[in-house]
Design an enzyme around this catalytic site. Structure first.
Site, PDB file in Angstrom:
ATOM      1  N   PHE A 213       0.858  -1.183   0.000  1.00 46.73           N
ATOM      2  CA  PHE A 213       0.000   0.000   0.000  1.00 46.73           C
ATOM      3  C   PHE A 213       0.898   1.240   0.000  1.00 46.73           C
ATOM      4  CE2 PHE A 213      -1.431  -3.345   2.986  1.00 46.73           C
ATOM      5  CZ  PHE A 213      -2.145  -4.062   2.045  1.00 46.73           C
ATOM      6  N   ASP A 215       2.279   4.446   0.477  1.00 47.70           N
ATOM      7  CA  ASP A 215       1.890   5.568   1.325  1.00 47.70           C
ATOM      8  C   ASP A 215       3.093   6.477   1.566  1.00 47.70           C
ATOM      9  OD1 ASP A 215       3.460   4.000   2.962  1.00 47.70           O
ATOM     10  OD2 ASP A 215       1.959   3.752   4.552  1.00 47.70           O
ATOM     11  N   ASP A 283       4.555  -5.520   3.605  1.00 49.98           N
ATOM     12  CA  ASP A 283       4.086  -4.163   3.875  1.00 49.98           C
ATOM     13  C   ASP A 283       3.929  -3.930   5.372  1.00 49.98           C
ATOM     14  OD1 ASP A 283       2.461  -1.667   2.467  1.00 49.98           O
ATOM     15  OD2 ASP A 283       1.643  -2.211   4.420  1.00 49.98           O
TER      16      ASP A 283
END
Length: 306
Positions: A213, A215, A283
């Site tokens: 993800f 970010d 992650d």
């Protein structure tokens, strides 16, 4: 998500501000001997969980709002997760679809027990309204019905989310090419999988299709490990806390190269040590390293997508 993997690889092959160092990936993989520490979902104990549809509703609202905390130095993801949890514990109807459509900025702050305006507060309120309206219009007001309609497919659920909820359409244009990153849609799937431990609402036969993800935190950890190398101008911008324009080449490259780097790490672990790891597990490990070292400099972009 193959569209995300393909996009990330396409950007990484043309990147001019960010480089993925394959030798440093190999060093990192050898150092851990292919053993990525298993980080449990909710290892901090900040999420609501009742093993039912209300948990799904909570997670969907949480991930609709899960972006851009850094402009307020005291605000973090923990405040969002625990704030919504406490709100639900006080009032089980707090996240009902009809109520989501009517929250104002001050009411959202009250819901989260936050004393001042939230970063990009107008967008957060708009996204709450969007979620409430579309859930009511097409899914009987229940995020659980959205999940059920995906037939235990992570990829199908992401496709449904991005089709019905524009606020989750994490797309960019890079050198004339459309890039798909889908941070918040993918993390909703991962949250379901982690919360329900791969069963019930968290059962997905293709959970391995999910990428990391992209970010603020994970790229900072990859940079600290030497896996991501930034050009001098980009390094200066990040280290001086200058804002990076959303959709700029630099911003897209940071996020796409992070995805690509972890995919390469995952492939190398499988090749050298015969271990089939999920991108989700890598992650969670990288993110947990990052939140424990908040001195890391991260890029700063005002974005609703992460």
């Amino acid at each position: 998500m193959e569209a995300v993997r393909a996009s990330a690889a396409w950007v990484a092959s043309r990147s001019s501000h960010v480089t993925v160092d394959l030798q440093e990936i190999e060093k990192a993989v050898d150092k851990i001997q292919g053993n990525v520490p298993k980080i449990e979902w909710d290892f901090e104990g900040i999420h609501y969980f009742d093993n039912g549809p209300l948990t799904v509703q909570y997670l969907f609202v949480l991930d609709a709002l899960n972006f851009c905390f850094w402009p307020d130095k005291d605000l973090s993801y923990d405040h969002l997760a625990s704030g919504l949890k406490l709100a639900l514990e006080k009032d089980k109807t707090a996240l009902d679809a009809d109520r989501l459509q009517n929250y104002t900025g001050p009411q959202l702050r009250q819901l989260l027990n936050w004393p001042r305006p939230l970063p990009i507060e107008e967008e957060r309120v708009r996204l709450l309204h969007e979620v409430g309206l579309e859930l009511e219009r097409n899914f009987g007001g229940q995020a659980a019905n959205l999940v059920k309609s995906a037939g235990n497919s992570a990829a199908t659920l992401i496709e449904l989310i991005t089709r019905h909820f524009p606020g989750f359409r994490d797309h960019s244009l890079y050198k004339g090419h459309q890039v798909f990153l889908y941070k918040r849609a993918q993390i909703f799937v991962a949250d379901l999988w982690g919360a329900f431990k791969g069963h019930n609402y968290g059962e997905f036969h293709d959970i391995n299709s999910i990428t990391i993800f992209a970010d603020y935190i994970v790229p900072a950890v990859l940079r600290e490990l030497g896996i991501l190398k930034y050009g001098s101008n980009l390094s200066c911008s990040i280290d001086s806390n200058s804002e990076i324009v959303p959709g700029s080449e630099e911003e897209v490259e940071i996020r796409a190269c992070s995805i690509y780097a972890v995919e390469k790490m995952r492939e190398l672990i499988n090749k050298k040590f015969g271990k089939q790891l999920l991108s989700i597990d890598i992650d969670l490990w990288l993110w947990s390293c990052g939140v424990q070292n908040m001195a890391l400099s991260h890029h700063r972009t005002l974005s609703i997508y992460y």
